[in-house]
Design an enzyme around this catalytic site. Structure first.
Site, PDB file in Angstrom:
ATOM      1  N   HIS A 194      49.508   4.129   8.835  1.00  0.00           N
ATOM      2  CA  HIS A 194      50.482   4.274   8.571  1.00  0.00           C
ATOM      3  C   HIS A 194      51.688   2.914   7.547  1.00  0.00           C
ATOM      4  O   HIS A 194      52.836   3.119   7.813  1.00  0.00           O
ATOM      5  CB  HIS A 194      51.295   3.974  10.091  1.00  0.00           C
ATOM      6  CG  HIS A 194      50.723   5.407  11.544  1.00  0.00           C
ATOM      7  ND1 HIS A 194      49.881   4.791  12.360  1.00  0.00           N
ATOM      8  CD2 HIS A 194      51.395   6.574  10.802  1.00  0.00           C
ATOM      9  CE1 HIS A 194      50.362   6.656  12.443  1.00  0.00           C
ATOM     10  NE2 HIS A 194      50.940   7.233  11.842  1.00  0.00           N
ATOM     11  N   ARG A 224      53.494  15.287  19.788  1.00  0.00           N
ATOM     12  CA  ARG A 224      55.185  14.868  18.857  1.00  0.00           C
ATOM     13  C   ARG A 224      55.121  15.642  18.418  1.00  0.00           C
ATOM     14  O   ARG A 224      54.581  16.120  17.689  1.00  0.00           O
ATOM     15  CB  ARG A 224      54.561  13.274  19.700  1.00  0.00           C
ATOM     16  CG  ARG A 224      54.213  12.888  18.251  1.00  0.00           C
ATOM     17  CD  ARG A 224      53.560  11.466  17.856  1.00  0.00           C
ATOM     18  NE  ARG A 224      54.777  11.174  17.201  1.00  0.00           N
ATOM     19  CZ  ARG A 224      55.246  10.333  15.940  1.00  0.00           C
ATOM     20  NH1 ARG A 224      54.471  11.317  14.287  1.00  0.00           N
ATOM     21  NH2 ARG A 224      56.469  10.603  15.589  1.00  0.00           N
ATOM     22  N   ASN A 226      56.946  15.391  14.562  1.00  0.00           N
ATOM     23  CA  ASN A 226      57.431  15.245  13.169  1.00  0.00           C
ATOM     24  C   ASN A 226      57.343  15.889  12.163  1.00  0.00           C
ATOM     25  O   ASN A 226      57.220  17.543  12.796  1.00  0.00           O
ATOM     26  CB  ASN A 226      56.225  14.729  12.218  1.00  0.00           C
ATOM     27  CG  ASN A 226      56.411  13.320  11.314  1.00  0.00           C
ATOM     28  OD1 ASN A 226      57.285  12.595  11.671  1.00  0.00           O
ATOM     29  ND2 ASN A 226      55.546  13.245  10.672  1.00  0.00           N
ATOM     30  N   GLU A 266      55.843  18.758  12.186  1.00  0.00           N
ATOM     31  CA  GLU A 266      54.083  19.642  12.069  1.00  0.00           C
ATOM     32  C   GLU A 266      54.310  19.344  13.973  1.00  0.00           C
ATOM     33  O   GLU A 266      54.737  18.240  14.901  1.00  0.00           O
ATOM     34  CB  GLU A 266      53.672  17.605  12.104  1.00  0.00           C
ATOM     35  CG  GLU A 266      53.698  17.930  10.300  1.00  0.00           C
ATOM     36  CD  GLU A 266      53.204  16.660   9.792  1.00  0.00           C
ATOM     37  OE1 GLU A 266      52.252  17.088   8.653  1.00  0.00           O
ATOM     38  OE2 GLU A 266      53.526  15.837  10.323  1.00  0.00           O
ATOM     39  N   TYR A 317      62.383   7.926   2.011  1.00  0.00           N
ATOM     40  CA  TYR A 317      60.192   8.505   2.482  1.00  0.00           C
ATOM     41  C   TYR A 317      60.175   9.993   2.928  1.00  0.00           C
ATOM     42  O   TYR A 317      59.353   9.735   2.581  1.00  0.00           O
ATOM     43  CB  TYR A 317      60.045   7.273   3.629  1.00  0.00           C
ATOM     44  CG  TYR A 317      58.976   7.390   4.245  1.00  0.00           C
ATOM     45  CD1 TYR A 317      57.589   6.613   3.922  1.00  0.00           C
ATOM     46  CD2 TYR A 317      58.627   8.229   5.999  1.00  0.00           C
ATOM     47  CE1 TYR A 317      56.007   7.285   3.934  1.00  0.00           C
ATOM     48  CE2 TYR A 317      57.334   9.443   6.027  1.00  0.00           C
ATOM     49  CZ  TYR A 317      56.256   8.049   5.447  1.00  0.00           C
ATOM     50  OH  TYR A 317      55.026   8.192   5.690  1.00  0.00           O
ATOM     51  N   LYS A 318      60.823  10.046   2.925  1.00  0.00           N
ATOM     52  CA  LYS A 318      60.743  11.728   3.034  1.00  0.00           C
ATOM     53  C   LYS A 318      60.909  12.499   1.974  1.00  0.00           C
ATOM     54  O   LYS A 318      60.736  13.812   2.129  1.00  0.00           O
ATOM     55  CB  LYS A 318      61.327  12.346   4.311  1.00  0.00           C
ATOM     56  CG  LYS A 318      61.180  12.423   5.324  1.00  0.00           C
ATOM     57  CD  LYS A 318      62.338  11.995   6.835  1.00  0.00           C
ATOM     58  CE  LYS A 318      61.380  11.519   8.481  1.00  0.00           C
ATOM     59  NZ  LYS A 318      60.706  12.130   8.817  1.00  0.00           N
TER      60      LYS A 318
HETATM   61  C1  HEM Z   1      45.616   8.755  15.600  1.00  0.00           C
HETATM   62  C2  HEM Z   1      46.135   9.705  14.646  1.00  0.00           C
HETATM   63  C3  HEM Z   1      47.128   9.899  13.949  1.00  0.00           C
HETATM   64  C4  HEM Z   1      47.388   9.668  12.424  1.00  0.00           C
HETATM   65  C5  HEM Z   1      45.482  10.127  11.673  1.00  0.00           C
HETATM   66  C6  HEM Z   1      48.299   9.933  11.929  1.00  0.00           C
HETATM   67  C7  HEM Z   1      48.675   9.644  10.085  1.00  0.00           C
HETATM   68  C8  HEM Z   1      49.927   9.655   9.686  1.00  0.00           C
HETATM   69  C9  HEM Z   1      49.926   9.506   8.518  1.00  0.00           C
HETATM   70  C10 HEM Z   1      48.625   9.998   7.594  1.00  0.00           C
HETATM   71  C11 HEM Z   1      51.197   9.359   7.847  1.00  0.00           C
HETATM   72  C12 HEM Z   1      51.981   9.548   7.060  1.00  0.00           C
HETATM   73  C13 HEM Z   1      51.532   8.078   5.884  1.00  0.00           C
HETATM   74  C14 HEM Z   1      51.831   8.121   4.694  1.00  0.00           C
HETATM   75  O1  HEM Z   1      53.449   7.766   4.409  1.00  0.00           O
HETATM   76  O2  HEM Z   1      51.185   7.275   3.685  1.00  0.00           O
HETATM   77  C15 HEM Z   1      51.306   9.813   9.738  1.00  0.00           C
HETATM   78  C16 HEM Z   1      53.301   8.991   9.785  1.00  0.00           C
HETATM   79  C17 HEM Z   1      54.050   9.186  10.976  1.00  0.00           C
HETATM   80  N1  HEM Z   1      53.470   8.974  11.798  1.00  0.00           N
HETATM   81 FE1  HEM Z   1      51.296   8.890  12.510  1.00  0.00          FE
HETATM   82  N2  HEM Z   1      49.452   9.394  12.364  1.00  0.00           N
HETATM   83  C18 HEM Z   1      48.494   9.416  14.170  1.00  0.00           C
HETATM   84  C19 HEM Z   1      49.695   9.150  14.980  1.00  0.00           C
HETATM   85  C20 HEM Z   1      50.581   8.927  15.234  1.00  0.00           C
HETATM   86  C21 HEM Z   1      51.504   8.705  16.471  1.00  0.00           C
HETATM   87  C22 HEM Z   1      50.709   8.385  18.314  1.00  0.00           C
HETATM   88  C23 HEM Z   1      52.423   8.330  16.217  1.00  0.00           C
HETATM   89  C24 HEM Z   1      53.861   7.366  17.000  1.00  0.00           C
HETATM   90  C25 HEM Z   1      54.853   6.837  17.305  1.00  0.00           C
HETATM   91  C26 HEM Z   1      52.686   8.295  14.734  1.00  0.00           C
HETATM   92  C27 HEM Z   1      53.659   7.796  13.977  1.00  0.00           C
HETATM   93  C28 HEM Z   1      54.190   8.166  13.388  1.00  0.00           C
HETATM   94  C29 HEM Z   1      55.444   8.383  12.236  1.00  0.00           C
HETATM   95  C30 HEM Z   1      56.961   8.604  13.079  1.00  0.00           C
HETATM   96  C31 HEM Z   1      55.453   8.532  10.326  1.00  0.00           C
HETATM   97  C32 HEM Z   1      56.105   8.665   9.876  1.00  0.00           C
HETATM   98  C33 HEM Z   1      56.458  10.622   9.447  1.00  0.00           C
HETATM   99  C34 HEM Z   1      57.610  10.987   8.399  1.00  0.00           C
HETATM  100  O3  HEM Z   1      58.399  10.154   8.346  1.00  0.00           O
HETATM  101  O4  HEM Z   1      57.781  11.250   8.103  1.00  0.00           O
HETATM  102  N3  HEM Z   1      51.874   8.376  14.400  1.00  0.00           N
HETATM  103  N4  HEM Z   1      50.775   8.788  10.076  1.00  0.00           N
END
Ligand code: HEM
Ligand code: FES
Lengths: 351, 317
Positions: A194, A224, A226, A266, A317-318
């Site tokens: 993250h 959740r 996203n 997502e 970021y997006k």
């Molecule tokens: C456990 C499994 C999870 C995986 C494998 C995962 C994976 C990822 C990945 C790969 C990214 C993109 C990061 C980048 O820019 O390289 C991301 C973004 C993000 N993740 Fe997770 N995540 C997981 C769980 C969660 C959970 C439980 C939350 C709860 C708050 C969360 C919140 C976020 C947020 C807020 C972003 C930014 C998304 C955006 O603005 O587009 N993630 N995550």
């Protein structure tokens, strides 16, 4: 072939992907309020919820057959999109079992699973598959169990091993991703993968989310939402293929914005797996054009308000910076500023 | 995430392994398949005695691959009016008991090169499912079990199906130095211990002395298997309700039972949505949301997971 599927749709080149009216109304619209900021927006993944997309453990919709075909194309070009570290074999079987049992329970007309001890027969009618195999014996399947079953499911999946008070992303099938790479992230911890996300670390979102997930219980999955935006209904917006889609962002004009820009949501689900104690993370991607969003009055207005006030860090970021204003300008005339009810349900039953 | 018992189990058979140890084999009450349970998982049973109720957690000893039944071994402990005595005396084949879906607070490492297990007495039970799992994967292992001298034949019998060459049963009366066993382990060995607190403490301390990193040490504690706590009363100021919170339910569940629908989302103390003001009384904070000072001030509570330390707590609801 079952009438409910649209096998000929494409997510590349000629982009023939379209949403039916029903698909529009079942879209998991991600904004319950008029503004958006990161939070630990995790809730129990129980059947039901504000739209039909939340009914099943793993949602299967009209794009199922076409999305499986798209996945096969991506894997053909780049087999590295599916990778599981060797210590995750128990988690692979857990995943196969969970998805097969969920599909057969939630969509009995399309899938069935018959068991005699460890001799299983899996039938996937939409894809025309009938497979006999021995549960626990990978040699009896055409490929490893995780790849086998995730080739037959919509959305990406990752496997997290839990150890050292952390989660490690030790496997995945990632072909429909919003600009991140499994090959780059594999083996990383929760905070490491993250790393690039702005603001959320400082808000404590990831600390809390990780603590919550460490205690995730078998039989009590959570979900959740996203979101981001994508130009054209392209599922594979991977860093590996950036040259193919990066410049699309410069092609948005006031004339084509409604058809060309898609809200990309997502529906993320998290399941504790029983034998491996790993966590399965499902990342089910839904695309809906700005034109279709505008057909749902509440959603059109709300998207306008969210985009208008979206913090610049999130815009950057997006990757919305170049075309956000064009979308806002398109939606502005549709928004009378009247208060909207909170929640994500469409608020209408027909278009 | 309700505390409901989703899983009705029927006792298929029982066996007295010794005067104090009784094995129970359960099947699904509806005759179907049981949920899968991994090595180290436990089963939480809700036992309804006459005018009494117990929620006890027992390690599952059957093979993780098998979904036709789940087995546990129960040691009868004093007090004689406890849940284990009830299981020994009053639960017979055919009886249906309520259970929670299997949980796992003691999973095996998937990256260990070798599994070294040290158990004491009934603390052997989680390792019986480990041994089943190891048999299926062929992983390297060593088990050292400590028990009272007179119980040696009993544990020999329980362990008779497994590779005796890698299992040692130590009589508690004989001196034993764990240092040697620890020093001779190959790199990548993980150590697991389960049994009386004193034994686990000794084992872990010895391993630390030998420079084993925490990431390779695992000990079973049933502490987290019980989500509940002592009962208390919540007084809801705005709605004028007095809500009794039972030991086996959350404050949020009790408030919902009383007919209110307070805002909530994750039901796990992480999202912050259920934040509620405390007007009187002292919260027992169990959430991940409130920061140090906020938590210490005791002016707010996350009602989905936290409870009360005082008999009464007055909330702004
Ligand atoms: C456990 C499994 C999870 C995986 C494998 C995962 C994976 C990822 C990945 C790969 C990214 C993109 C990061 C980048 O820019 O390289 C991301 C973004 C993000 N993740 Fe997770 N995540 C997981 C769980 C969660 C959970 C439980 C939350 C709860 C708050 C969360 C919140 C976020 C947020 C807020 C972003 C930014 C998304 C955006 O603005 O587009 N993630 N995550
Ligand atoms: S509901 Fe999320 S913290 Fe209580």
């Amino acid at each position: 072939m079952n009438q409910r599927f649209k096998p000929a749709e494409t997510f590349r080149r000629d982009f023939t992907f379209r949403n039916s009216d029903e698909a529009v109304l079942r879209f998991p619209f991600p904004f319950p309020e008029d503004s958006y900021m990161y939070s630990v927006n995790i809730e129990p993944h129980t059947p039901g919820g504000p739209t039909a997309a939340f009914q099943a453990a793993f949602d299967v919709d009209e794009h199922y057959v076409a999305e499986c075909a798209e996945r096969a194309i991506v894997l053909e070009e780049d087999p590295g999109r599916c990778k599981v570290l060797p210590h995750m074999m128990a988690a692979q079987w857990d995943t196969l079992e969970l998805i097969m049992e969920s599909f057969a329970r939630d969509y009995p007309q399309d899938f069935s699973l018959t068991k005699e001890g460890t001799n299983w027969v899996w039938e996937n009618r939409p894809l025309g598959i009938k497979q006999s195999f021995v549960f626990g014996d990978a040699k009896t399947l055409p490929c490893e169990p995780f790849e086998y079953i995730t080739r037959q499911a919509q959305g990406d999946f990752t496997l997290q091993d839990q150890r050292e008070d952390n989660l490690f992303v030790d496997g995945g099938m990632v072909t429909t991703q919003a600009d991140w790479s499994l090959e780059f992230n594999i083996g990383m911890t929760f905070h490491e993968w993250h790393g690039p996300v702005p603001l959320a670390h400082q808000l404590g979102v990831f600390d809390r989310a990780l603590k919550f997930l460490m205690r995730l219980q078998y039989g009590q999955p959570v979900r959740r939402l996203n979101w981001t935006m994508t130009i054209n209904p392209r599922l594979d917006t991977s860093p590996e293929n950036y040259p193919l889609w990066g410049t699309d962002r410069t092609t948005v004009t006031p004339e084509n914005v409604a058809e060309k820009v898609f809200l990309r949501v997502e529906l993320q689900t998290l399941f504790r797996l029983p034998r491996s104690n790993a966590i399965l993370f499902g990342i089910r991607c839904y695309l809906l054009s700005v034109a279709d969003i505008a057909r749902v009055e509440k959603w059109g207005k709300r998207l306008h308000r969210v985009l208008l006030d979206l913090p610049t860090e999130l815009q950057d970021y997006k990757g919305l910076t170049r075309y956000r204003q064009t979308v806002v300008d398109y939606l502005a005339p549709l928004d009378d500023g009247a208060p909207l009810p909170s929640g994500i349900a469409p608020g209408q039953t027909a278009l | 995430m309700s505390g409901a018992d989703h899983l009705p189990l029927r006792v298929r058979e029982t066996e007295m392994i010794s005067p104090l140890l009784k094995r129970f084999v359960f099947e699904a009450a509806d005759g179907g398949e049981l949920p899968p349970a991994g090595a180290g998982a436990h089963l939480r049973l809700t036992l309804e005695g006459e005018g009494r109720r117990w929620k006890n957690a027992y390690s599952i000893v059957s093979a993780p691959a098998d979904r036709s039944h789940l087995s546990i071994i129960v040691r009868r402990v004093s007090p004689s009016r406890g849940g284990s005595a009830f299981l020994h005396e009053a639960v017979h084949p055919g009886a249906v008991v309520a259970a929670h879906e299997p949980g796992n607070l003691f999973p095996m490492s998937h990256i260990a090169r070798k599994h070294l297990m040290v158990s004491g007495g009934i603390g052997l039970t989680p390792f019986l499912s480990y041994l089943e799992a190891i048999e299926a994967t062929g992983a390297d292992f060593e088990l050292r079990h400590f028990c009272r001298d007179e119980e040696i034949p009993i544990f020999e019998r329980i362990l008779s199906g497994f590779d005796a060459g890698r299992i040692t049963i130590h009589p508690a009366s004989a001196p034993f130095d764990l240092s040697q066993a620890l020093a001779s382990q190959p790199l990548g060995t993980h150590l697991y211990t389960c049994g009386p607190e004193a034994l686990m403490g000794l084992v872990l301390a010895a391993a630390r002395d030998h420079g084993w990193p925490a990431s390779k040490l695992h000990s079973e504690s049933f502490g987290g298997a019980h989500a509940g706590g002592l009962p208390f009363t919540a007084i809801l100021k705005k709605s004028g309700l007095k809500v009794a919170v039972r030991d086996d339910q959350t404050l949020l569940e009790a408030i919902e039972e009383a007919g209110l629908e307070p805002d909530c989302l994750c039901r796990g103390g992480a999202c912050g949505v259920c934040l509620t003001s405390v007007l009187e009384g002292e919260p027992d904070h169990r959430d991940h949301f409130l920061e140090g000072a906020e938590s210490a001030s005791n002016r707010s509570i996350m009602i989905c997971v936290s409870r009360a330390k005082t008999q009464n707590i007055v909330l702004d609801l």
